[in-house]
Design an enzyme around this catalytic site. Sequence first.
Site, short mmCIF file in Angstrom:
data_model
loop_
_atom_site.label_atom_id
_atom_site.label_comp_id
_atom_site.label_asym_id
_atom_site.label_seq_id
_atom_site.Cartn_x
_atom_site.Cartn_y
_atom_site.Cartn_z
N CYS A 37 0.86 -1.18 0.00
CA CYS A 37 0.00 0.00 0.00
C CYS A 37 0.90 1.23 0.00
O CYS A 37 2.10 1.14 0.24
CB CYS A 37 -0.90 0.02 1.23
SG CYS A 37 -2.06 -1.35 1.33
N GLY A 69 -0.56 0.24 -5.04
CA GLY A 69 -1.91 -0.25 -4.77
C GLY A 69 -2.92 0.39 -5.68
O GLY A 69 -2.93 1.61 -5.84
N ASN A 147 0.56 1.18 6.10
CA ASN A 147 1.17 0.30 5.11
C ASN A 147 1.89 -0.81 5.85
O ASN A 147 2.76 -0.54 6.67
CB ASN A 147 2.15 1.08 4.23
CG ASN A 147 3.02 0.19 3.36
OD1 ASN A 147 4.17 0.50 3.11
ND2 ASN A 147 2.49 -0.91 2.89
N GLY A 148 1.55 -2.05 5.54
CA GLY A 148 2.20 -3.18 6.18
C GLY A 148 1.18 -4.24 6.58
O GLY A 148 0.03 -4.24 6.13
N CYS A 305 12.57 -4.28 3.94
CA CYS A 305 12.20 -5.27 2.92
C CYS A 305 13.10 -5.11 1.68
O CYS A 305 13.05 -4.08 1.01
CB CYS A 305 10.74 -5.10 2.54
SG CYS A 305 10.22 -6.15 1.16
N TYR A 311 11.80 -4.92 -6.69
CA TYR A 311 10.57 -4.96 -7.50
C TYR A 311 9.57 -3.87 -7.20
O TYR A 311 9.01 -3.26 -8.10
CB TYR A 311 9.92 -6.33 -7.31
CG TYR A 311 8.61 -6.53 -8.02
CD1 TYR A 311 8.58 -6.79 -9.39
CD2 TYR A 311 7.39 -6.45 -7.35
CE1 TYR A 311 7.37 -6.97 -10.06
CE2 TYR A 311 6.19 -6.62 -8.00
CZ TYR A 311 6.18 -6.87 -9.36
OH TYR A 311 5.00 -7.04 -10.02
N SER A 352 10.36 -2.99 -15.47
CA SER A 352 10.99 -2.89 -14.14
C SER A 352 12.39 -3.46 -14.10
O SER A 352 13.19 -3.07 -13.25
CB SER A 352 10.11 -3.58 -13.09
OG SER A 352 9.88 -4.93 -13.44
N ASP A 414 15.10 -10.56 -16.20
CA ASP A 414 13.82 -10.35 -15.50
C ASP A 414 14.13 -10.07 -14.03
O ASP A 414 15.19 -10.47 -13.53
CB ASP A 414 12.92 -11.57 -15.64
CG ASP A 414 11.44 -11.22 -15.50
OD1 ASP A 414 11.14 -10.05 -15.16
OD2 ASP A 414 10.59 -12.09 -15.73
N ASP A 415 13.22 -9.35 -13.34
CA ASP A 415 13.48 -9.05 -11.94
C ASP A 415 13.11 -10.20 -11.02
O ASP A 415 13.66 -10.33 -9.93
CB ASP A 415 12.79 -7.75 -11.50
CG ASP A 415 11.33 -7.70 -11.92
OD1 ASP A 415 10.73 -8.77 -12.15
OD2 ASP A 415 10.80 -6.59 -12.03
N CYS A 451 5.49 -14.30 2.46
CA CYS A 451 5.75 -13.12 3.29
C CYS A 451 4.54 -12.91 4.19
O CYS A 451 3.40 -13.00 3.75
CB CYS A 451 5.97 -11.89 2.42
SG CYS A 451 6.15 -10.36 3.36
N CYS A 521 15.43 -7.46 5.30
CA CYS A 521 14.62 -8.69 5.42
C CYS A 521 14.72 -9.46 4.12
O CYS A 521 14.39 -8.95 3.04
CB CYS A 521 13.17 -8.33 5.72
SG CYS A 521 12.11 -9.80 5.87
N CYS A 524 11.51 -13.99 2.36
CA CYS A 524 10.88 -14.70 1.24
C CYS A 524 11.90 -15.49 0.44
O CYS A 524 11.54 -16.39 -0.33
CB CYS A 524 10.13 -13.72 0.34
SG CYS A 524 11.18 -12.43 -0.39
#
Length: 535
Positions: A37, A69, A147-148, A305, A311, A352, A414-415, A451, A521, A524
Amino acid sequence: MQEPIRALQWYHVGYVQRRQASPLRMEFEENGIGEECGVFGCVAAGEWPTQLEVAQVLTLGLTALQHRGQESAGIVTSNGASPPTYTTHKGMGLVSTAFPAEALQKLRNGNLGIGHTRYSTSGNSELQNCQPFVVDTLHGEIAVAHNGELINAAALRKKVMRHGVGLSTSSDSELITQLLALTPPMEEVDAPDWVARIKNLMTETPTSYSLLVMFRDVVYAIRDPYGNRPLCIGRIVPISKLQSSGGGEGDTEGWVVSSESCSFQSIGARYYREVQPGEIVQISKHGVKTLSIVPRPEGDVPAFCIFEYVYFARPDSIFEGQMVYTVRQRCGRQLAIEAPTDADLVSTVPESATPAALGYAQQLGLPYVEVLCKNRYVGRTFIQPNTRLRQLGVAKKFGALTDNFAGKRIVLIDDSIVRGNTISPIIKLLKEAGAKEVHIRVASPPIRHPCYMGINIPTREELIANRPEFQDIAGYIGADSVKYLTVEGLLSAVQGGLASLHEKDEMISSNNKLSRRVGHCTACLTGKYPVELEW
């Protein structure tokens, strides 16, 4: 870490059910990872009523955060009086859809305000879950944007309801709002202690959140002690001063706070600084002031993160003093060092991964050439009821620039590859258009774990890195070879641009110090979560 991970696997079915309840957001998923978000706030400086168009600033700020978002958007403005008058408008869809001219007219008398653009990682995709939330407290109304995702939301919901408070939505953000409304034990009846209330919230849940809280004539900007979600502050200056490097805070027309600094340029604001992990900042018409720092447990490092760099964030945003574009370019250079190949040219899936592709090409001395033309009037690939329709979505989104690569060996950057369903038809398209070879290089490590802190990643079983096909992923997606950036390589690319990994504590004010140790972090990717998760 093995025991917590097993516990997470047990919980994951219920966790996925929370997330699958949002059909609208599926329209915007492409790579299989859902954005988070975006939060944005504005406080006019100087005398009130202000000449600054706060509602327009908020709308432009949210528009710049649209990539975070697309489900819904909301704005709450206040005249800053005592008691204040709050004006709220919320709508489903993009910011441009949610805020027609009549909505902005309704919001235009605000001297300060906060806004939110939503991609739900918890709660249904419904207008009632749209933020900011406004609730009554003992001392008046507060508005909250978040956000989170709270790691211990279930336990906190029970705690709030034990206090006799009902919850009308399934959103973590309403839960945060109600926790802030609870009166701390030592608070006097006629003197709200918002620092104590916010500290109490941060003690109850260590991560993951960046918050904006509006009360009367101030906005509080709060970042969790681990700094998992981004938050930064900007200063609106006169247009004539925007390009000059000089000038003090006396030129300030207003203060803004945002999930990303990319929103500042469009509103005539300069980047000021980040909100540090654990910091509680008060933003008023008088300026920016650090009120308190909530520390992490001793020995714990920050856990920003890392996928913000990979990304999520817009490439012109700044995190930790470095531009995202530059970090992605370093990822490409590192990928070229770790996974070179014999090829004629380097390209990318627009858009991206372009910085990483440029870095890869520069490192190996290969030309960067466009091989795909993107139809910009086709929305992001729908998650269709079946794989065939999803793959057709890719075909109608891209056209092959055949003259640029016919008979040549392509390295396609690619990312990320999450499921493998998006990249496979692109490879097929290129080979059918005349590519001799297509080698895939991924500028991030394989995603293997879900995540639980605000990113919508598919189930463990859906992730290609956990499926048997991963043993021959090149054959599965039709590539001549596939290589990923290592976790160590990603950390090197991200942290290599920081001035120092072990800076001394930096004085923020005469009484407050913030730890500047670096940490990211990578849960993932590695399954090592920064905190023990509770369900």
